[in-house]
Each structure stands twice: as structure tokens, then as C-alpha cells.
Design a protein around this motif. Sequence first.
Motif, short mmCIF file in Angstrom:
data_model
loop_
_atom_site.label_atom_id
_atom_site.label_comp_id
_atom_site.label_asym_id
_atom_site.label_seq_id
_atom_site.Cartn_x
_atom_site.Cartn_y
_atom_site.Cartn_z
N GLU A 1 0.82 -1.20 0.00
CA GLU A 1 0.00 0.00 0.00
C GLU A 1 0.85 1.25 0.00
O GLU A 1 1.85 1.34 0.71
CB GLU A 1 -0.92 0.01 1.23
CG GLU A 1 -0.23 0.19 2.58
CD GLU A 1 0.44 -1.05 3.13
OE1 GLU A 1 0.44 -2.09 2.45
OE2 GLU A 1 0.96 -0.98 4.27
N HIS B 1 -6.01 -0.28 3.66
CA HIS B 1 -4.83 0.47 4.10
C HIS B 1 -4.94 1.96 3.76
O HIS B 1 -4.24 2.78 4.36
CB HIS B 1 -3.58 -0.06 3.42
CG HIS B 1 -2.93 -1.20 4.14
ND1 HIS B 1 -2.54 -1.13 5.44
CD2 HIS B 1 -2.57 -2.44 3.71
CE1 HIS B 1 -1.96 -2.28 5.79
NE2 HIS B 1 -1.98 -3.09 4.76
N GLU C 1 -1.62 -2.77 10.16
CA GLU C 1 -1.92 -4.10 9.61
C GLU C 1 -3.06 -4.80 10.34
O GLU C 1 -3.90 -5.44 9.72
CB GLU C 1 -0.66 -4.98 9.64
CG GLU C 1 0.44 -4.53 8.70
CD GLU C 1 0.05 -4.55 7.22
OE1 GLU C 1 -1.03 -5.06 6.87
OE2 GLU C 1 0.84 -4.03 6.41
N HIS D 1 -7.90 -5.70 1.10
CA HIS D 1 -6.91 -5.44 2.16
C HIS D 1 -6.10 -4.17 1.84
O HIS D 1 -5.96 -3.28 2.69
CB HIS D 1 -5.97 -6.64 2.29
CG HIS D 1 -4.88 -6.47 3.30
ND1 HIS D 1 -4.94 -7.01 4.57
CD2 HIS D 1 -3.70 -5.80 3.24
CE1 HIS D 1 -3.84 -6.68 5.24
NE2 HIS D 1 -3.07 -5.95 4.45
N GLU D 2 -5.59 -4.09 0.63
CA GLU D 2 -4.75 -2.93 0.30
C GLU D 2 -5.58 -1.64 0.27
O GLU D 2 -5.08 -0.58 0.64
CB GLU D 2 -4.00 -3.15 -1.01
CG GLU D 2 -3.11 -4.40 -1.05
CD GLU D 2 -2.17 -4.56 0.13
OE1 GLU D 2 -1.78 -3.54 0.73
OE2 GLU D 2 -1.85 -5.71 0.48
N TYR E 1 -0.91 -8.95 12.33
CA TYR E 1 -2.08 -9.13 11.47
C TYR E 1 -3.17 -9.93 12.19
O TYR E 1 -4.18 -9.39 12.61
CB TYR E 1 -1.69 -9.88 10.18
CG TYR E 1 -0.83 -9.14 9.21
CD1 TYR E 1 0.50 -8.84 9.52
CD2 TYR E 1 -1.30 -8.77 7.96
CE1 TYR E 1 1.32 -8.19 8.60
CE2 TYR E 1 -0.49 -8.12 7.04
CZ TYR E 1 0.82 -7.84 7.37
OH TYR E 1 1.61 -7.18 6.47
ZN LIG Z 1 -1.23 -4.95 4.83
#
Ligand SMILES: [Zn+2]
Length: 662
Positions: free
Chosen positions: A367, A401, A420, A397-398, A484
Motif C-alpha cells: 500500500e 490500508h 496491519e 486489504h490494500e 495481522y
Molecule cells: Zn497490509
Amino acid sequence: MRGVPGRRLVLARLIALVAVVAPAGLASSEPLPAHAPRVADHDIRVRFDPVAKRLDGTLRLTWRNPSSDAVPDLWFHLYLNAFRDRESTFWRESHGQLRGVEMADGGWGSIEVTAMQIVGGADLRPSLTFEAPDDGNRQDRTVARVPLPQPVAPGGTIALDIAFHATLPKAFARTGSAGDYHLVGQWYPKVAVYEPAGRRGRAAGGWNAHQFHADSEFYADFGHYRVAITLPRRFVVGATGVRTARHDHPDGTTTHTYEQGDVHDFAWTASPRFVEITRRFVAASAVTEREYREAATRLGRSVDELRLSDVEVRLLIQPEHAPQADRYLDATMQAIVRFGLAFGRYPHRTLTIVDPPEAAIGTGGMEYPTFITVGTTTLLNTWPFDRFFEPEIVVVHEFAHQYFQGLLASNEFEEAWLDEGMTEWATGTALDAMLGRDRSFLELAGLRIGDLDYQRFGLSKSRGFEMIRQPSWTYDTGYAFNSYARPALTLRTLTSVLGEITMARVMRTYAERWRFRHPASEDFYRVASEVAGRDLTPFFRQTIESPAVIDYSVGAIDREPGYTAVSVRRAGDLQIPIVVAFKFAGRPIERRTWDGVARWTRFTFTNAERLEWVDVDPDRRVALDVSWLNNGRAIAADYRAPVAMTSRWLLTVQQVLAWLSF
Ligand SMILES: [Zn+2]
């Protein structure tokens, strides 16, 4: 297949039956800030030679002192020197391997500052020195410091002209080249963050700079970027921000100029092979009034506060992955709505998505502000592997971010979970809603895996836990697990403690209040406590700041005619109320609540019916519980069969994941 008989029945009541639902405090209305403070403005001109993989650049840096201190020096990151030789801290920690990718032989990269001068003033280059604040490695050249002839006054500004040469490494660890594909990240001399007293609990102001580590990402200040990239005309270019100009030159090169405000980093990519697909996110048609009203009610906000804005989404995809283009884009459009409503409008006009070639997968899944890299394989073009939701997972997910890294610029060096962990949690909850809770990770040949199952793979009673919150390079049991999965499971557990609505209000308030700022863990704890209307610090001390393993289990069961006693145990330090379900023959399921304060408790019953099964936390709300196999006990049925089946499935999934190098 992870519970006792009767689990399907109780699933339906999932949300309502939270042990203690705190009243949702009325979140105060806080309009989103329109702009970030301009601490570090960058005007960069760079010429790229794709054959030599060489960058020649100039940078006019305008840095504004955000503190009330007189700042005597400037600190920079020279991240490409991580790839300089075998003496760098990055190489010593990674041994040339990261995220399953091996650094290619001879794939070295580096950056050198060739000139540094105060605009209209002193030459600083001779006094530039390398620093190694984390490990004292004198061979590491990823952090540099220059003393100034005169300090920068409180609130004052300094402008520098910097010239640099850099060589991109072979694609590895988020950056580099593979053939004629180039992902150019962390590529210019990047000024560090000067933290004023009071920020992130600091007693006194000072620079926060760290070396490039195998397991650490970044931390930077906001500013305005203008970057002019010159390279051969045949390249398709993508970059942070909006392209404001394009000039062709007689020598066959082209200059692409990109600009973006309110960001703290700038990355770009170039390849002649990209297939470019653009799709416009049009807020007026993507979100219905009803959706706005529902979100407003859930969050306790007005519809007007929640309005989203349009985004030009540009996908640069490898031709061989083109059949997956719609999967990337459809998931992105949904994520813009979901995260926009949940955490505030995505404020930028563009989003660029880069799909790297498989030879450069080390640059995937990363990201940068308004610019994300994803990644897939041609295998997923076809059935049955197209049900493995890799493209959706990585793009959601990205994009998440963009909030927890892009808009809330937390210190990823020191508190990676704030980025994260929250991103992973947000991704999981979005994918559950988009794909279904039981298959949000994978659906393959009858096998379904949800995000929650996936996050729980790393949990094990025998695994040594440690603090989630610590510098990224200091973990013993694993950066990935502790930054994570474990924080994501912690936030799922917090949701069950607070209830869905309060949790939504916590996250909204946090994302709003800390937009364009640099939150610390305590800032999140404070917002959560304020919105929940009670002090949640003990919860965070027992999860984020504790190595404790959490495990609930059924203990002794004592049965006599007309009397049944069941003891329930808690291992670990998390003291939260928990539901225990009991099923007696011929009677409805009985649910009791235990406050979870003591190490164990005993439930007694005086009815005549026979106990069939007992289940601690029957809705599996405590996602942090390391083992769910000991939560339930069936007295009548053969309980071993489903357990064996679960293990076999997990093994299959792990093999599939290893094979796909996920
Ligand atoms: Zn990540």
C-alpha cells in the motif's frame, strides 16, 4: 464444522446474544478534516533509465517544523540502501528472503545523495552521516542525518535542494524491477518524522527514524507531492495522485507529471505490458439513499456527514491476468462503499491498482497513498481455483490500508498493529459481508473457509505468545501473526464485547478524529473507552499489551440423578463475560452468562433430564480463544468424528496455501 451438535441452531441468534452490551455512547459529530497539515512538501524530477534500472533525481524538499522546539538537524531514510550489500540490516535479518520470495543474485539496489543544499544557503552534503538507531550496524546506510548550520525555529520552514542517484533492486520486498516491469517505492531521500512533545506519548520532541528492517513498514509526515517522471515513451506509467501533465520529448522520452496533496508517500510503476482499465466510482449511483440512512442510524450520524465522493479507479493489469480484472474492480467498488461509510469518505480523486507479473510478486500486496499493488496467478483464471478469493482479498486489504496507513498515518515501525491489524480486521469483516462468513477466504471443491478460520490458523496453545505492541523487528514468535491475525482476532473479540453498533461507532470516531494525524495505541484505547462509555483499557492491556494465551474449556462434569454440575475454566488473562450453553434431553438450549472474572466457575442444575452437551461461548464470539475444540463437550454423541474431519480440512487448506505461496 467447529462446534458441538446444535451449533447451527444457535448461529441464527448470533448478534443479539452478546453477554454484556454496553450502551452505545452518542458519538459526537466530528466533520472530517478536509486537509492534512503540510509538513513535508516534495517537488521531484526524476529521469529513469529502464535498462540500467537507474534513477537520477532532484528533490526540492520544503519542511515545516511542527513542534515548539528549535530543531538542529534533519533525518532522512535512504531505504534503497537496504538492498546495497550483505552488510545491511535488512539483509542480515532477511538473509535475502522475504514473504516467500528470494532475492535474486546480483539484484542489488542502492541510493546515493550526491548534493544537498539549503536553498540560497549552505552546502550540507559534506556533513551527512549514516546513523543506525536500532542496532548500531555501522554498515547500514538506510538512515542519514545532517546537522544544520542554524536550527529550524518552532513552526519555521526550511527548503533544501537534494540530488540523488538510485538503482532499483531486482523485484523484491515491495520494490524493484523484473524484466521491463518496475515498481518504484521508497526510492527518494525521505525525510523522517519529527514528533513534537505529546505526540504518541512523547515527553520531549525528537526525530523518529528507523532503519529498513525485514519486518517493518514505514512512517512519514503529510505534505504535497509534485513528481515529474521522464522515461522512454513506450512505458505505461501509474503513480500516486493525479496526472496533471504529459510531455513528449524529441529524444523519444516522455515526462509524466503527477500531483497529490494530503499524502505521506509517493510510489510509481512503469511497464509497457500493462493493460489499462479504468472504472469510475460514481457515489450518486453506487450508494442508495436507503444505504446512507441505514449507515447514519447505525453510526448515530447525519446522512450528509456520510456522503461519499467520486473516484477514478485505474487498474494496470498483466495481460495474462486480464480475466480477473472484473474481480479486482468489483471488489474495489464495494470496498469504496463499505469503508467509506464505515470510516469516512475516501477523499482522493484517484486510486491506482497495480497487478505485478508473477516474477515480481515480491512487489505485490503493498500500500501507498492512492496507489496499491495486488497480485494473483493465472491459475486463478479458471475453475475451480477461481473460487479462491485471492484477488478480492488482496485488493480489499490494500484498499483498507488507504484508511489505516494512508489517512491515519500511524507509526508502522513501532505499532504495526494499528495499521496491519486494523486493516486485516476491516478486510475480514468486509469480505464476510461481501462473500459470506463461511467462505470469505476460499471456496474450493466443497471446502469453505471463512476469514475467521483463516485468521485462527496461527493460534495454538503450544505457541508462545508475546506483546502485540512492540517494534516490528523485535518479535520472537512472528511479526505477521502478532501484527495481522492476532490484532484482527482481538478486534473481533472486542466487537463481541461491545456489540456491533458500538464497535462501528468506535471505529468511525477513531478514523475521523485521527484522519491526517499520527495516532498511537493509547489514542485508540481512549476513543474506544469514550464511545463505549466505560474504561476499556483493561481489555487492551490483556490483549494488545499482553502475551497471555486465552483459552476457555469445559472442566469436570458431575452427574447424579436430579443433579448436574459443570465446571468451566478460563486460561489466560482476558476477563470478559462469556455465555455457556447447556442442552438437556427434551429441553430447549439453556444459555447462562459467566462474568469470567475468576479462573473457573461451576454451573449446577437440579432437573432430572440427562445433559446431552455443553458449549462455552457457543457463538464463538471470543475469536482469540486459542482452541475451540475444548469449548464443547458432547456427552451423548461421538465427538471425535467432527474433530478429525476439521483437522484434515485444515491440512488440505494449508497445503493449498503453501502451493499458491499465499
Ligand atoms: Zn497490509
